[in-house]
Design an enzyme around this catalytic site. Structure first.
Site: not given
Length: 268
Positions: A119, A122, A142
Site C-alpha cells: 500500500g 500504491e 503482497e
C-alpha cells in the site's frame, strides 16, 4: 506556519496524521512509526480528509506527503485484515477511501525514504512528483502473503514501468532500489537520505510559486493520458489550454514575460 494533528481516537496520544502549512504548501506526514507507517483504514480516512481540506483551501497550491526516513509506508496493516472473510472485505470496501485521494486536484509531491511497499508503493504512485531517498526500497510484496495488490498496484505500476518490470516486481515480490525505480520511471528524482524531505519541500515550494490554476489543469491533462486515447487526450489538453486564457494568471504571466519581470500569480 500552521500545524496540527489528527488523533486516532479521543483517548489516544499518538496521532496518525501530522499536518502543517509552509507558505502555499500543505504538508501531511504519516505518523505510525512503531509499525513503519502501516496504512490502516482509519489512517487512510484521516489522510483523505486532510488532503481534501488542503485541496479546498485557496491559499494552498501544492500538497506535500511524507513518511519518515525509515519508512514512507511499509504496506497495509496486515493484522487488521488477516482474519477477515471475503464478504467482510467486500462490504468494508476499504479502497473507496483511496479514490478520494485520487480525485485531489492540486499537485501532490511525495517525500519518500526507506520502505515504500504494498500500500505504501500504491500511495506513492498516486502522487505526482516523487522525491526518493537513496535508501528507498519499493515493491508490491503482497504475493508473499497469499494475496495481490488491491489499491491500484497492478494498474499504476504497469503504466509506470511497463509489463516486464511490473510482472517481475508483483509476481516475485522483489524490491526495487531507488536507482532502479528512477531508471524505470517510477520516481522523479533520487537524493541523499539526509535531503529527501528538504528537497521535496523545495520542489513543492517551487511548484507553489507557479500559477495555481495552470498547475491543476496541467496535472489533469497529464493524468488524462493514462485514461484515454491519444486523440482524446490531445483534444482535452487543447480545451484546458484555451480555458487558461480566461484567467488573470495567464494575463499576468505573459505580461511579466514580455516585461522581463517575475509574475505574481493570484489563482484567479
Amino acid at each position: 506556519m500552521t500545524t496540527g494533528s489528527i488523533e486516532t481516537k479521543p483517548m489516544s496520544t499518538e496521532p496518525l496524521i501530522l499536518w502543517e502549512t509552509d507558505g502555499h504548501v500543505g504538508i501531511v506526514r504519516l505518523n505510525r512509526p512503531k509499525v513503519l507507517n502501516a496504512l490502516n483504514p482509519q489512517l487512510m480516512t484521516q489522510l483523505a480528509e486532510q488532503m481534501e481540506a488542503f485541496d479546498a483551501e485557496k491559499e494552498i497550491h501544492v500538497i506535500l506527503l511524507a513518511g519518515s526516513e525509515r519508512a514512507f509506508a511499509a504496506g497495509a496493516d496486515i493484522g487488521d485484515m488477516a482474519e477477515r472473510s471475503m464478504l467482510q472485505m467486500y462490504e468494508r470496501d476499504q479502497f473507496a477511501t483511496w479514490d478520494r485521494i485520487r480525485r485531489i486536484k492540486k499537485p501532490i509531491v511525495a517525500a519518500v525514504s526507506g520502505y515504500a511497499l504494498g500500500g505504501g508503493c500504491e500511495l506513492m504512485m498516486m502522487c505526482d512528483v516523487v522525491i526518493a531517498s537513496e535508501t528507498t526500497q519499493i515493491g508490491q510484496p503482497e504475493i508473499n502473503i497469499g494475496v495481490m495488490p488491491g489499491a491500484g498496484g497492478t494498474q499504476r505500476l504497469t503504466r509506470a514501468v511497463g509489463k516486464a518490470t511490473a510482472m517481475d516486481v508483483i509476481l516475485t515480490g522483489r524490491f526495487l532500489t531507488a536507482a532502479e525505480a528512477l531508471a524505470a520511471g517510477l520516481v522523479s528524482r533520487v537524493v541523499p537520505p539526509e535531503h529527501f524531505f528538504s528537497e521535496a519541500l523545495n520542489i513543492a515550494q517551487a511548484l507553489a510559486a507557479k500559477g495555481p490554476i495552470a498547475l491543476r489543469l496541467a496535472k489533469e491533462a497529464v493524468l488524462k493520458a493514462f485514461e484515454t486515447t491519444l486523440a482524446q487526450g490531445l483534444e482535452h489538453e487543447r480545451k484546458l489550454f484555451y480555458m487558461l486564457f480566461g484567467t488573470q494568471d495567464q494575463k499576468e504571466g505573459m505580461r511579466a514575460f514580455v516585461e522581463k519581470r517575475k509574475p505574481h500569480f493570484k489563482g484567479e
